[in-house]
Scaffold this motif. Structure first.
Motif, PDB file in Angstrom:
ATOM      1  N   UNK A 225      -8.067 -28.707 -17.384  1.00 15.44           N
ATOM      2  CA  UNK A 225      -7.990 -28.677 -15.925  1.00 15.44           C
ATOM      3  C   UNK A 225      -8.726 -27.536 -15.279  1.00 15.44           C
ATOM      4  N   UNK A 226      -9.317 -26.621 -16.074  1.00 14.22           N
ATOM      5  CA  UNK A 226     -10.046 -25.496 -15.488  1.00 14.22           C
ATOM      6  C   UNK A 226     -11.202 -25.997 -14.638  1.00 14.22           C
ATOM      7  N   UNK A 227     -11.394 -25.405 -13.454  1.00  8.51           N
ATOM      8  CA  UNK A 227     -12.468 -25.803 -12.556  1.00  8.51           C
ATOM      9  C   UNK A 227     -12.803 -24.624 -11.662  1.00  8.51           C
ATOM     10  N   UNK A 228     -13.902 -24.740 -10.919  1.00 14.50           N
ATOM     11  CA  UNK A 228     -14.288 -23.664 -10.004  1.00 14.50           C
ATOM     12  C   UNK A 228     -13.159 -23.374  -9.022  1.00 14.50           C
ATOM     13  N   UNK A 229     -12.480 -24.451  -8.584  1.00 12.52           N
ATOM     14  CA  UNK A 229     -11.404 -24.269  -7.605  1.00 12.52           C
ATOM     15  C   UNK A 229     -10.084 -23.888  -8.265  1.00 12.52           C
ATOM     16  N   UNK A 230     -10.005 -24.033  -9.571  1.00  7.86           N
ATOM     17  CA  UNK A 230      -8.770 -23.713 -10.288  1.00  7.86           C
ATOM     18  C   UNK A 230      -9.112 -23.073 -11.621  1.00  7.86           C
TER      19      UNK A 230
ATOM     20  N   UNK B 159      -9.984 -24.390 -31.253  1.00  3.94           N
ATOM     21  CA  UNK B 159     -10.550 -25.724 -31.443  1.00  3.94           C
ATOM     22  C   UNK B 159     -11.631 -26.049 -30.426  1.00  3.94           C
ATOM     23  N   UNK B 160     -12.065 -25.044 -29.659  1.00  5.45           N
ATOM     24  CA  UNK B 160     -13.089 -25.253 -28.638  1.00  5.45           C
ATOM     25  C   UNK B 160     -13.884 -23.972 -28.464  1.00  5.45           C
ATOM     26  N   UNK B 161     -15.164 -24.142 -28.064  1.00  6.99           N
ATOM     27  CA  UNK B 161     -15.974 -22.992 -27.657  1.00  6.99           C
ATOM     28  C   UNK B 161     -16.460 -23.270 -26.247  1.00  6.99           C
ATOM     29  N   UNK B 162     -16.056 -22.418 -25.321  1.00  7.34           N
ATOM     30  CA  UNK B 162     -16.507 -22.532 -23.934  1.00  7.34           C
ATOM     31  C   UNK B 162     -17.777 -21.712 -23.795  1.00  7.34           C
ATOM     32  N   UNK B 163     -18.873 -22.386 -23.489  1.00  4.66           N
ATOM     33  CA  UNK B 163     -20.134 -21.661 -23.387  1.00  4.66           C
ATOM     34  C   UNK B 163     -20.041 -20.629 -22.267  1.00  4.66           C
TER      35      UNK B 163
ATOM     36  N   UNK C 240     -11.276  -4.980 -18.467  1.00  3.81           N
ATOM     37  CA  UNK C 240      -9.849  -5.100 -18.736  1.00  3.81           C
ATOM     38  C   UNK C 240      -9.528  -6.112 -19.809  1.00  3.81           C
ATOM     39  N   UNK C 241     -10.617  -6.714 -20.461  1.00  4.47           N
ATOM     40  CA  UNK C 241     -10.383  -7.584 -21.601  1.00  4.47           C
ATOM     41  C   UNK C 241      -9.937  -8.971 -21.249  1.00  4.47           C
ATOM     42  N   UNK C 242     -10.396  -9.534 -20.125  1.00  2.00           N
ATOM     43  CA  UNK C 242     -10.040 -10.894 -19.740  1.00  2.00           C
ATOM     44  C   UNK C 242     -11.301 -11.677 -19.432  1.00  2.00           C
ATOM     45  N   UNK C 243     -11.207 -13.014 -19.550  1.00  2.00           N
ATOM     46  CA  UNK C 243     -12.314 -13.885 -19.210  1.00  2.00           C
ATOM     47  C   UNK C 243     -11.782 -14.991 -18.322  1.00  2.00           C
ATOM     48  N   UNK C 244     -12.536 -15.346 -17.301  1.00  2.00           N
ATOM     49  CA  UNK C 244     -12.151 -16.434 -16.390  1.00  2.00           C
ATOM     50  C   UNK C 244     -12.977 -17.679 -16.724  1.00  2.00           C
ATOM     51  N   UNK C 245     -12.305 -18.792 -16.995  1.00  2.00           N
ATOM     52  CA  UNK C 245     -12.933 -20.060 -17.364  1.00  2.00           C
ATOM     53  C   UNK C 245     -13.046 -20.922 -16.112  1.00  2.00           C
ATOM     54  N   UNK C 246     -14.267 -21.400 -15.791  1.00  2.00           N
ATOM     55  CA  UNK C 246     -14.516 -22.159 -14.571  1.00  2.00           C
ATOM     56  C   UNK C 246     -14.655 -23.660 -14.803  1.00  2.00           C
ATOM     57  N   UNK C 247     -14.597 -24.126 -16.044  1.00  2.00           N
ATOM     58  CA  UNK C 247     -14.771 -25.553 -16.318  1.00  2.00           C
ATOM     59  C   UNK C 247     -14.116 -25.889 -17.657  1.00  2.00           C
ATOM     60  N   UNK C 248     -13.576 -27.110 -17.762  1.00  2.00           N
ATOM     61  CA  UNK C 248     -13.022 -27.543 -19.039  1.00  2.00           C
ATOM     62  C   UNK C 248     -13.937 -28.559 -19.726  1.00  2.00           C
ATOM     63  N   UNK C 249     -15.233 -28.604 -19.305  1.00  2.00           N
ATOM     64  CA  UNK C 249     -16.181 -29.574 -19.876  1.00  2.00           C
ATOM     65  C   UNK C 249     -16.437 -29.336 -21.357  1.00  2.00           C
TER      66      UNK C 249
END
Length: 455
Positions: free
Chosen positions: A75-80, A119-123, A133-142
């Motif tokens: 469900x990750x998206x630019x808006x979420x 089980x996934x690699x998000x490019x 601070x050691x965090x990453x924000x995911x903008x897509x679940x493609x």
């Protein structure tokens, strides 16, 4: 007596295909030897090469990005967007050792091992790249459940990675390096003696001009190079003069060298000075055939000599069989053409090669080509790009043009040739614009396209 021999009138006057079949029926593959992987380039595998390790040894990433659990980014998206905590890095040769838990991500490079639990690699393009601070924000679940290369995707231990009969070129060296091979079993390179004959011949490369006193022996260096290109070891035996004594002495040198093949040039036609055949007979020569219905190169012969010399067991006591003897015409073009068409396939097969024939392309004749009623004719041609149209030759990409006069003693036309245009027996003429098959002699000819996709 050979099953092919028939002493009746004209029995040895063979069609090209008959001659080639009889030659290949006589092939005996040379023994194998074990060489280091570093020395194996250009050699031919005698046994299948098996992988003794699995590659890649573990699942790894096909992208630069972040290894994650699919459920965490659904469900990750630019808006979420979804935020995950970075807990480590996985690099090729330096894997992250832990197990990935909920809400976690591991920064990963292409080729980096996939951490347990992921089980996934998000490019990286679908993230903010990893914030302070050691965090990453995911903008897509493609990329959910994507970009993982499984263990053994390339090869598994025990897989056949190279078949027997494969010439080891750059691509095969890569495979050997990848599996960590230290040695490879390859066929010994066939040893090929080369003997020119004729009182008129003078060796090239000497201090004196061979044209001052005779004719330069171009056949020996030409055939030596052709033997090398076909994977053999050339053994020049010098020039035998037109006398029984000189020929007998030369054949003694050949016997001492114990070659797999012997190539003779000249002295095998029907003139009074053509003494090669009786000298061979004295040495124990066994004829398979003499003369082929081709132009150039009709006075071509094939047979065998006992490897151990006159009266010896034909195997020479080493289990390697007799020396296979090819009598080539003395004219340099005839000698070259018959080597390429009739000797080269035998030599490659004897050296273990699976594929032993020169490639053939279809071309359009740029001018009329003359054949013969009772001979297969092979004409030296250059290849040019062909402007494809809508006619009968619309799928043809080459235009074949004669390289000059086609006399069998004319060297210049040979040096310009990309291939041999084939006019089968009975085809007496091909008009300009007609299609013609061309046996390629040089894959780097000027008429070759840059890539198979060139228009």
């Amino acid at each position: 007596m050979s099953r092919f021999r028939d002493d009746g009138p004209g029995a040895d006057w063979l069609d090209f295909e008959q001659a080639l079949d009889r030659i290949l029926d006589g092939v005996q593959t040379v023994p194998h030897e074990e060489v280091s992987a570093e020395e194996a380039g250009g050699r031919v595998t005698s046994h299948p090469v098996l992988a003794h390790r699995t590659l890649p040894p573990s699942a790894n990433s096909a992208m630069d990005g972040f290894a994650v659990r699919a459920g965490d980014v659904e469900g990750a998206a630019e808006s979420a967007p979804v935020d995950l905590r970075i807990v480590g890095d996985s690099l090729p040769g330096a894997p992250w050792k832990g197990t990935l838990g909920p809400g976690q991500a591991v920064r990963i490079m292409t080729g980096g091992p996939i951490p347990d639990g992921a089980d996934s690699v998000i490019r990286v393009e679908h993230t903010d790249g990893g914030r302070d601070g050691g965090a990453v924000r995911i903008h897509s679940d493609a990329d959910r459940l994507r970009h993982l290369r499984p263990a053994g995707e390339d090869m598994a231990a025990g897989d056949e990675v190279l078949p027997a009969g494969r010439r080891i070129g750059a691509g095969q060296v890569a495979v050997l390096a990848g599996i960590g091979a230290r040695t490879v079993r390859v066929h010994r390179r066939p040893r090929v003696a080369i003997l020119s004959t004729g009182d008129e011949l003078r060796p090239v490369g000497s201090d004196t001009d061979p044209w001052d006193e005779g004719v330069p022996d171009t056949n020996t260096p030409t055939l030596a190079r052709a033997v090398l290109e076909a994977g053999g070891i050339p053994l020049p035996m010098g020039i035998a003069r037109d006398s029984r004594a000189s020929l007998a002495e030369a054949l003694d040198r050949v016997t001492g060298a114990r070659p797999d093949l012997l190539l003779t040039t000249g002295g095998a036609s029907m003139g009074a000075a053509d003494l090669v055949k009786p000298a061979m007979a004295q040495a124990g020569y066994h004829s398979v055939f003499w003369r082929v219905k081709i132009r150039p190169g009709s006075p071509f012969s094939y047979g065998t000599l006992p490897r151990g010399g006159t009266g010896a067991d034909s195997s020479g006591g080493d289990g390697q069989g007799p020396t296979h003897v090819f009598g080539l015409p003395g004219n340099p073009v005839s000698s070259f053409v018959t080597f390429q068409l009739l000797v080269r396939p035998f030599l490659l097969a004897a050296g273990g090669r699976r594929h032993s024939f020169l490639p053939v392309v279809r071309a359009v004749a740029a001018e009329p080509l003359t054949g013969a009623r009772d001979l297969a004719v092979f004409l030296r041609v250059s290849l040019e790009p062909h402007e494809k149209g809508t006619g009968a030759g619309s799928e043809v990409r080459y235009r074949a043009r004669l390289t000059g006069a086609q006399g069998s003693g004319l060297l210049n036309s040979l040096g310009r040739a990309d291939g041999l245009a084939v006019l089968p027996r009975g085809i007496e003429r091909i008009e300009g614009g007609d299609r013609v098959d061309v046996v390629l002699l040089d894959g780097e000819g000027s008429g070759m396209p840059r890539t198979p996709l060139d228009p």
